[in-house]
Design a protein around this motif. Structure first.
Motif, PDB file in Angstrom:
ATOM      1  N   TYR A   1      -0.156  -5.287   2.474  1.00  0.00           N
ATOM      2  CA  TYR A   1      -1.309  -5.080   1.615  1.00  0.00           C
ATOM      3  C   TYR A   1      -0.956  -5.507   0.190  1.00  0.00           C
ATOM      4  CZ  TYR A   1      -3.806  -2.134   5.004  1.00  0.00           C
ATOM      5  OH  TYR A   1      -4.476  -1.661   6.095  1.00  0.00           O
TER       6      TYR A   1
ATOM      7  N   PHE B   1       2.465  -3.815  -0.579  1.00  0.00           N
ATOM      8  CA  PHE B   1       2.858  -2.691   0.260  1.00  0.00           C
ATOM      9  C   PHE B   1       3.061  -3.143   1.694  1.00  0.00           C
ATOM     10  CE2 PHE B   1       2.302   0.874  -2.569  1.00  0.00           C
ATOM     11  CZ  PHE B   1       1.382   0.439  -3.504  1.00  0.00           C
TER      12      PHE B   1
ATOM     13  N   TYR C   1      -1.351  -9.044   8.979  1.00  0.00           N
ATOM     14  CA  TYR C   1      -0.683  -8.078   9.835  1.00  0.00           C
ATOM     15  C   TYR C   1      -0.052  -8.833  10.997  1.00  0.00           C
ATOM     16  CZ  TYR C   1      -4.795  -8.556  12.840  1.00  0.00           C
ATOM     17  OH  TYR C   1      -5.788  -9.058  13.633  1.00  0.00           O
TER      18      TYR C   1
ATOM     19  N   TYR D   1       1.918  -4.274   8.598  1.00  0.00           N
ATOM     20  CA  TYR D   1       0.925  -4.829   7.687  1.00  0.00           C
ATOM     21  C   TYR D   1       1.538  -5.165   6.342  1.00  0.00           C
ATOM     22  CZ  TYR D   1      -2.088  -1.933  10.750  1.00  0.00           C
ATOM     23  OH  TYR D   1      -2.700  -1.335  11.820  1.00  0.00           O
TER      24      TYR D   1
ATOM     25  N   LEU E   1      -5.964  -5.894   2.493  1.00  0.00           N
ATOM     26  CA  LEU E   1      -5.111  -6.313   3.592  1.00  0.00           C
ATOM     27  C   LEU E   1      -4.888  -7.818   3.509  1.00  0.00           C
ATOM     28  CD1 LEU E   1      -3.631  -5.654   6.232  1.00  0.00           C
ATOM     29  CD2 LEU E   1      -5.773  -6.117   7.435  1.00  0.00           C
TER      30      LEU E   1
ATOM     31  N   LYS F   1      -1.977   6.719  12.776  1.00  0.00           N
ATOM     32  CA  LYS F   1      -1.683   6.893  11.364  1.00  0.00           C
ATOM     33  C   LYS F   1      -0.880   5.711  10.843  1.00  0.00           C
ATOM     34  CE  LYS F   1       1.094  10.289  10.254  1.00  0.00           C
ATOM     35  NZ  LYS F   1       1.520  11.687  10.054  1.00  0.00           N
ATOM     36  N   ILE F   2      -1.236   5.233   9.647  1.00  0.00           N
ATOM     37  CA  ILE F   2      -0.517   4.135   9.011  1.00  0.00           C
ATOM     38  C   ILE F   2       0.395   4.730   7.944  1.00  0.00           C
ATOM     39  CG2 ILE F   2      -0.729   2.062   7.608  1.00  0.00           C
ATOM     40  CD1 ILE F   2      -3.372   1.490   8.968  1.00  0.00           C
TER      41      ILE F   2
ATOM     42  N   PHE G   1       2.806   3.889   4.724  1.00  0.00           N
ATOM     43  CA  PHE G   1       3.010   2.871   3.706  1.00  0.00           C
ATOM     44  C   PHE G   1       4.377   3.030   3.044  1.00  0.00           C
ATOM     45  CE2 PHE G   1      -1.119   0.803   3.100  1.00  0.00           C
ATOM     46  CZ  PHE G   1      -1.956   1.662   3.781  1.00  0.00           C
ATOM     47  N   GLY G   2       4.956   1.894   2.644  1.00  0.00           N
ATOM     48  CA  GLY G   2       6.109   1.914   1.764  1.00  0.00           C
ATOM     49  C   GLY G   2       5.671   2.201   0.341  1.00  0.00           C
ATOM     50  N   SER G   3       6.630   2.233  -0.586  1.00  0.00           N
ATOM     51  CA  SER G   3       6.333   2.561  -1.977  1.00  0.00           C
ATOM     52  C   SER G   3       5.857   1.359  -2.781  1.00  0.00           C
ATOM     53  CB  SER G   3       7.559   3.161  -2.658  1.00  0.00           C
ATOM     54  OG  SER G   3       7.890   4.383  -2.046  1.00  0.00           O
TER      55      SER G   3
ATOM     56  N   GLY H   1     -11.673   1.247  -0.663  1.00  0.00           N
ATOM     57  CA  GLY H   1     -12.479   1.312  -1.871  1.00  0.00           C
ATOM     58  C   GLY H   1     -11.595   1.211  -3.099  1.00  0.00           C
TER      59      GLY H   1
ATOM     60  N   GLY I   1       3.353   4.663  -2.311  1.00  0.00           N
ATOM     61  CA  GLY I   1       2.323   4.122  -1.447  1.00  0.00           C
ATOM     62  C   GLY I   1       1.309   5.191  -1.081  1.00  0.00           C
TER      63      GLY I   1
ATOM     64  N   GLY J   1      -5.755  -1.343 -10.989  1.00  0.00           N
ATOM     65  CA  GLY J   1      -7.059  -0.696 -10.997  1.00  0.00           C
ATOM     66  C   GLY J   1      -7.911  -0.955  -9.777  1.00  0.00           C
ATOM     67  N   ALA J   2      -7.333  -1.572  -8.765  1.00  0.00           N
ATOM     68  CA  ALA J   2      -8.105  -1.922  -7.571  1.00  0.00           C
ATOM     69  C   ALA J   2      -7.553  -1.209  -6.343  1.00  0.00           C
ATOM     70  CB  ALA J   2      -8.080  -3.432  -7.354  1.00  0.00           C
ATOM     71  N   GLY J   3      -8.351  -1.194  -5.305  1.00  0.00           N
ATOM     72  CA  GLY J   3      -7.888  -0.657  -4.037  1.00  0.00           C
ATOM     73  C   GLY J   3      -6.967  -1.630  -3.344  1.00  0.00           C
ATOM     74  N   LEU J   4      -6.553  -1.294  -2.155  1.00  0.00           N
ATOM     75  CA  LEU J   4      -5.642  -2.148  -1.404  1.00  0.00           C
ATOM     76  C   LEU J   4      -6.414  -3.199  -0.618  1.00  0.00           C
ATOM     77  CD1 LEU J   4      -3.916   0.486  -1.900  1.00  0.00           C
ATOM     78  CD2 LEU J   4      -2.632  -0.226   0.105  1.00  0.00           C
TER      79      LEU J   4
ATOM     80  N   GLN K   1      -2.124  -4.874  -3.902  1.00  0.00           N
ATOM     81  CA  GLN K   1      -2.895  -4.022  -4.803  1.00  0.00           C
ATOM     82  C   GLN K   1      -2.784  -4.560  -6.225  1.00  0.00           C
ATOM     83  OE1 GLN K   1      -1.703   0.150  -5.263  1.00  0.00           O
ATOM     84  NE2 GLN K   1      -3.867   0.737  -5.305  1.00  0.00           N
TER      85      GLN K   1
END
Lengths: 112, 115
Positions: free
Chosen positions: A35, A88, A48, A33, A45, A99-100, A102-104, B107, B42, A40-43, A37
């Motif tokens: 993503y 990401f 993918y 995937y 998508l 489980k996903i 994530f990279g940094s 969220g 992440g 101040g916001a969520g991720l 960001q």
């Protein structure tokens, strides 16, 4: 082991293409995937790709997957100021827990 | 369609205090996730629910963290007592089911600062 690695920063000129790279370690990944960001916001998508695909294109976004080298890239064509964000890379394993990992993240900044 | 709702957006507490976060997933989404995102990293999965059952809590520090999703809809994540290293953004996400994780929606997160 489970590990996803990305470079921390990328700076590109507005209008140029951006290429964000990612390497992963587990060959049993099912999905990979990208993503986005924003501060101040969520991720969000972006896109993918299934592990049995080499490439996926969606408007300005192109994802390339090299399974042999375990390398994933995201190309953003005609980069705009609104593309400034942290990107990401993430992988999902073929397991019941799905489980996903994530990279940094890679921080993309746009120069005028 | 409303997105994933979280509250509060920000919380500042002292170490050893308790704190709770709330998440309301997208309507009809069976799978709910809590992630911890430390600054510069992440997101890391803490716990995953399928309806009101736990699918994966292997990375949840169970001595201080707890989460529940009693009716299979809303969820709360609690930290008791908090430590300085718990300072992070706590993200909630939901997806229609665990095998449709590519439809995972996040969220805005709760930013926790422990002093």
């Amino acid at each position: 082991g489970e590990d996803v690695e990305q470079s921390l920063f990328l700076s590109v000129r507005e209008g140029d293409s951006s290429v964000i790279n990612c390497t992963y370690t587990d060959s049993s990944s099912t999905y990979l995937y990208w993503y986005k960001q924003e501060p101040g916001a969520g991720l969000q998508l972006l896109t993918y790709i299934f592990s049995n695909m080499d490439m996926k294109q969606d408007q300005r976004l192109t994802v390339l997957l090299n399974k042999k080298d375990k390398h994933l890239s995201l190309r953003i064509a005609d980069t705009q100021t609104g593309d400034s964000a942290i990107y990401f890379c993430a992988e999902k394993f073929d397991s019941s827990a799905s489980k996903i990992i994530f990279g940094s993240g890679t921080r993309l900044s746009i120069r005028p | 369609e409303a997105g994933v709702a979280q509250s509060p957006r920000y919380k500042i507490i002292e170490k050893r205090q308790s704190v709770a976060f709330w998440c309301n997933p997208i309507s009809g989404h069976a799978t709910l996730y809590w992630y911890q995102q430390i600054l510069g990293q992440g997101p890391k999965l803490l716990i995953q629910f399928q309806n009101n059952g736990v699918v994966d809590d292997s990375q949840l520090p169970k001595d201080r963290f707890s989460a529940e999703r009693l009716k299979g809809v809303d969820s709360t994540l609690k930290i008791q007592p908090a430590k300085l290293e718990d300072s992070a953004v706590y993200l909630c996400a939901s997806s229609p089911s665990s095998d449709r994780s590519y439809e995972q929606y996040f969220g805005p997160g709760t930013r926790l600062t422990v002093t």
